[in-house]
Design a protein around this motif. Sequence first.
Motif, PDB file in Angstrom:
ATOM      1  N   LEU A 180       0.852  -1.192   0.000  1.00 38.91           N
ATOM      2  CA  LEU A 180       0.000   0.000   0.000  1.00 38.91           C
ATOM      3  C   LEU A 180       0.889   1.243   0.000  1.00 38.91           C
ATOM      4  O   LEU A 180       1.693   1.442   0.907  1.00 38.91           O
ATOM      5  N   ASP A 181       0.739   2.031  -1.051  1.00 34.15           N
ATOM      6  CA  ASP A 181       1.634   3.168  -1.260  1.00 34.15           C
ATOM      7  C   ASP A 181       0.797   4.325  -1.784  1.00 34.15           C
ATOM      8  O   ASP A 181       0.135   4.202  -2.820  1.00 34.15           O
ATOM      9  N   ARG A 182       0.846   5.415  -1.088  1.00 33.18           N
ATOM     10  CA  ARG A 182       0.015   6.560  -1.505  1.00 33.18           C
ATOM     11  C   ARG A 182       0.480   7.173  -2.809  1.00 33.18           C
ATOM     12  O   ARG A 182      -0.229   7.981  -3.406  1.00 33.18           O
ATOM     13  N   ASP A 183       1.663   6.818  -3.265  1.00 33.12           N
ATOM     14  CA  ASP A 183       2.133   7.354  -4.541  1.00 33.12           C
ATOM     15  C   ASP A 183       1.556   6.583  -5.719  1.00 33.12           C
ATOM     16  O   ASP A 183       1.675   7.025  -6.864  1.00 33.12           O
ATOM     17  N   VAL A 184       0.971   5.432  -5.427  1.00 34.89           N
ATOM     18  CA  VAL A 184       0.322   4.685  -6.508  1.00 34.89           C
ATOM     19  C   VAL A 184      -1.006   5.373  -6.813  1.00 34.89           C
ATOM     20  O   VAL A 184      -1.734   5.783  -5.902  1.00 34.89           O
ATOM     21  N   ALA A 185      -1.280   5.482  -8.119  1.00 34.80           N
ATOM     22  CA  ALA A 185      -2.426   6.300  -8.554  1.00 34.80           C
ATOM     23  C   ALA A 185      -3.719   5.912  -7.833  1.00 34.80           C
ATOM     24  O   ALA A 185      -4.431   6.770  -7.308  1.00 34.80           O
ATOM     25  N   GLU A 186      -4.031   4.606  -7.793  1.00 32.95           N
ATOM     26  CA  GLU A 186      -5.312   4.212  -7.219  1.00 32.95           C
ATOM     27  C   GLU A 186      -5.336   4.334  -5.698  1.00 32.95           C
ATOM     28  O   GLU A 186      -6.377   4.185  -5.076  1.00 32.95           O
ATOM     29  N   MET A 187      -4.190   4.560  -5.098  1.00 38.56           N
ATOM     30  CA  MET A 187      -4.137   4.676  -3.636  1.00 38.56           C
ATOM     31  C   MET A 187      -3.926   6.116  -3.198  1.00 38.56           C
ATOM     32  O   MET A 187      -3.636   6.388  -2.039  1.00 38.56           O
ATOM     33  N   ARG A 188      -4.014   7.040  -4.157  1.00 36.21           N
ATOM     34  CA  ARG A 188      -3.735   8.437  -3.842  1.00 36.21           C
ATOM     35  C   ARG A 188      -4.679   8.967  -2.775  1.00 36.21           C
ATOM     36  O   ARG A 188      -4.326   9.791  -1.960  1.00 36.21           O
ATOM     37  N   GLN A 189      -5.917   8.456  -2.779  1.00 35.62           N
ATOM     38  CA  GLN A 189      -6.878   8.887  -1.768  1.00 35.62           C
ATOM     39  C   GLN A 189      -6.409   8.490  -0.380  1.00 35.62           C
ATOM     40  O   GLN A 189      -6.784   9.097   0.612  1.00 35.62           O
ATOM     41  N   GLY A 190      -5.627   7.441  -0.311  1.00 37.27           N
ATOM     42  CA  GLY A 190      -5.081   7.027   0.975  1.00 37.27           C
ATOM     43  C   GLY A 190      -6.023   6.149   1.777  1.00 37.27           C
ATOM     44  O   GLY A 190      -5.668   5.709   2.868  1.00 37.27           O
ATOM     45  N   GLN A 191      -7.237   5.899   1.273  1.00 40.06           N
ATOM     46  CA  GLN A 191      -8.138   5.022   2.006  1.00 40.06           C
ATOM     47  C   GLN A 191      -9.160   4.396   1.069  1.00 40.06           C
ATOM     48  O   GLN A 191      -9.381   4.878  -0.039  1.00 40.06           O
ATOM     49  N   CYS A 192      -9.742   3.296   1.557  1.00 41.74           N
ATOM     50  CA  CYS A 192     -10.743   2.609   0.742  1.00 41.74           C
ATOM     51  C   CYS A 192     -11.672   1.853   1.687  1.00 41.74           C
ATOM     52  O   CYS A 192     -11.217   1.268   2.678  1.00 41.74           O
ATOM     53  N   ASN A 193     -12.953   1.907   1.392  1.00 39.76           N
ATOM     54  CA  ASN A 193     -13.930   1.149   2.175  1.00 39.76           C
ATOM     55  C   ASN A 193     -14.205  -0.171   1.474  1.00 39.76           C
ATOM     56  O   ASN A 193     -14.546  -0.187   0.294  1.00 39.76           O
ATOM     57  N   ILE A 194     -14.073  -1.260   2.227  1.00 43.27           N
ATOM     58  CA  ILE A 194     -14.207  -2.591   1.628  1.00 43.27           C
ATOM     59  C   ILE A 194     -15.332  -3.330   2.353  1.00 43.27           C
ATOM     60  O   ILE A 194     -15.296  -3.487   3.585  1.00 43.27           O
ATOM     61  N   THR A 195     -16.306  -3.766   1.587  1.00 47.34           N
ATOM     62  CA  THR A 195     -17.446  -4.477   2.172  1.00 47.34           C
ATOM     63  C   THR A 195     -17.093  -5.954   2.348  1.00 47.34           C
ATOM     64  O   THR A 195     -16.581  -6.588   1.429  1.00 47.34           O
ATOM     65  N   VAL A 196     -17.366  -6.460   3.559  1.00 44.54           N
ATOM     66  CA  VAL A 196     -17.035  -7.845   3.895  1.00 44.54           C
ATOM     67  C   VAL A 196     -18.346  -8.581   4.194  1.00 44.54           C
ATOM     68  O   VAL A 196     -19.258  -8.025   4.810  1.00 44.54           O
ATOM     69  N   LEU A 197     -18.420  -9.807   3.694  1.00 44.42           N
ATOM     70  CA  LEU A 197     -19.610 -10.623   3.931  1.00 44.42           C
ATOM     71  C   LEU A 197     -19.291 -11.695   4.968  1.00 44.42           C
ATOM     72  O   LEU A 197     -18.201 -12.262   4.964  1.00 44.42           O
ATOM     73  N   ALA A 198     -20.277 -11.949   5.852  1.00 43.48           N
ATOM     74  CA  ALA A 198     -20.174 -13.080   6.780  1.00 43.48           C
ATOM     75  C   ALA A 198     -21.364 -13.995   6.513  1.00 43.48           C
ATOM     76  O   ALA A 198     -22.500 -13.520   6.392  1.00 43.48           O
ATOM     77  N   ILE A 199     -21.101 -15.280   6.405  1.00 44.29           N
ATOM     78  CA  ILE A 199     -22.159 -16.222   6.028  1.00 44.29           C
ATOM     79  C   ILE A 199     -22.270 -17.292   7.112  1.00 44.29           C
ATOM     80  O   ILE A 199     -21.253 -17.917   7.471  1.00 44.29           O
TER      81      ILE A 199
END
Length: 536
Positions: A180-199
Motif C-alpha cells: 500500500l503506497d500513496r504514490d500509486v495512482a489508485e491509492m492516492r486517496q489514501g483510504q478505501c472502504n471494503i465491504t465484507v460478507l459473513a455467512i
Amino acid sequence: FAHSKYEVRVEENRVNVEILRIPVVDLDEPRSPASAVVFEIIRGNDDRSFEITTDRNTNEGVLCVVKGLDYETAKQRVLVIAVNNEAPYMLVPHSQQVSQSTSSVTVHVMDVDEGPVFKPCLLRIDVKECEDIGTSIGRYVAEDPETGNSEGICYRIAPGQCNWISIDEKSGEVRTIRVLDRDVAEMRQGQCNITVLAIDRNGKTGTGTIQVVIQPGNKNYPRILKTDYIMCRDRKPICLTAQDGDASPYSAPFVYRITDRNLASSWKITRHNDNSVYLSPKGDIPFGIYDIPVSVTDNGGKVGETHVKVNYCDCMTPTECNGSTRELREGSVTLGIWAILAMILGSLLLLLILITICGCCGTGVMHRHVTDDCANHNLIISNTEAPGEEVMDHNIIPLQTTTDQGGYGIKTGDQQTFESVKGRGHTLESVKGGGHQTLGSVKEGGGQTVMDTCRYSYSEWHNFTHPRLGEKVHLCRQDEEQKHSEDYLLSYHYEGKGSLAGSVGCCSDQHEEEALDFLDQLEPKFRTLAEACVKR
Ligand SMILES: [Ca+2]
Ligand SMILES: [Ca+2]
Ligand SMILES: [Ca+2]
Ligand SMILES: [Ca+2]
C-alpha cells in the motif's frame, strides 16, 4: 375497553405492520367528540417501537410495530394502553373522579434466523505505507445472533472493490495483498472502504465494512537539489535547500551536517529555515573546487547524503570560474543559440548581397570600371563540376543549346556551364574554366536594350561571348509583351531605408569616380557590394 388484556405475536425485525385492533365501548353519542376516543401507550414503549392510532370509522385502536423488534434482546413486550375521549370529561360536582380505562397488550416476538452481524459494522484499520505484502493488519469477525458466537461463520470480501486486503475465511484475519503506497495512482486517496460478507451455517449473510487507511510512511530521504555553486571572493554564503518526497512528519525540518571531517573544519553550516541552510567557509581557504559531502536528516530520521560542489574563485576573470559549474554551462548553451542565430542571419545577409550584386551588374548602367576582378566577388553561379585547370579555353565549344524557361545550357565536353536567367530578370552568364571568370550581363528596359559587359580581360572570351550576347539581346528584343521586361525591372528587393547610398539604383547616377565617396560610409551590408563594383 372491551377487554383488559390482549396477546399478539410478531416476527422479529418486521416493521410497519399492524399487529392488533382494540375495540372500545362508549355510551356517549356516536361520532361526536364526546364519544371519539384517543389511544395512548403509557408504558412499555420506551424505545418507540410501537405506535397506536384510532380508526375513525370503527373507533378501534390500531397498534403497529414501527421499529424492528429483536427476539434475541426481548422475547416479549408488554404494553399498557389508555383510552380517552377527545372532549374532556364533564364531571358532576362532588362526584368521584372518573378512572382512566386501560388495557395491557403482550407482544410475543418470534425468532427468525438472521445473518451474522459484524461488530462494529464499520471497522477502521490503519496501515503503514509500504508494509510487506501479507502483513496482518487486524481481525474482523461477525456473530450469528441465534448462537451468539462466530462459530461456523465464513468471511468473504465482496467482489469489485479495491484489491488491497484479504480476509481469512475462517478466522476473519485481515492481511494486505499489495504494497500500500500513496504514490500509486489508485491509492492516492489514501483510504478505501471494503465491504465484507459473513455467512452463517444456514447461508444467511451479514455485511460489514472495513475502512483501510494508508498512513504515510518515511519512504524518501531528503536530497539537496542544486549541487553546483560558484563562490566569489566576497564569500557570499550559499543557500542549500533539500527536498523530501514524504509528507509531514517524515519531511522537514531537516538537519544538515558536513560529513567529511576535514571539510567540516573549513566550512560551516548555519540554519536558515526548516528546509534550508547557509554554507560558508570558516576561515581563509584557497581558491579551488570543493566537493563537500552534506548529509541531510529528515524529521523521521532518514538520512540522505549529497555532494555539494563549490567552485571558490576570484571571479575577476570570468573564464577562471568557467567549465565546472552548471550555471556557466547553461550560459554557454545560451550563447550557442545566439551564435547559431547570428550565423543564420549572416548567411541570409550574404545571400541578399549576392542577389543585389547580380542586380547591380545586371542593370548595365553602371559605367564603372568593373574589372575582371568583379567576377571574383560571388558572381559565379555555376553548376559546373569542372575538370578545372586543364580545360583550355579553346576546348569550349557550344555543342547544344536548349531553351528551357529562359535558361541556356552549354556543353563543353564533360564540362557543363549554365547560362541562367536568374530570378525575375537579370541575365547572368557564368562560364568557368581554366581559372578564368567572365561575367556578361544583358538588360532590357522599356523597350530599350542596353548591353553592358564588364571589361573582358581576355580576347578569346570576348570573341566567344560577343556573338552569344548578341543572340541574347536579340531574344530580349523579341519579347514584345513587356512581361519579360517587367521581370528585368524587378531584379532586386527593396532593402529598407537608412542607407547613405539610398538604393542600389543610385549607382547609375554616378558618372564620376569622385562622386562616389559615399561608398566609404556605406552600411556594412553594402560594403561588399561597393567593393564588388568598384575596384579601389
Ligand atoms: Ca435478532
Ligand atoms: Ca434471530
Ligand atoms: Ca443465523
Ligand atoms: Ca522522508
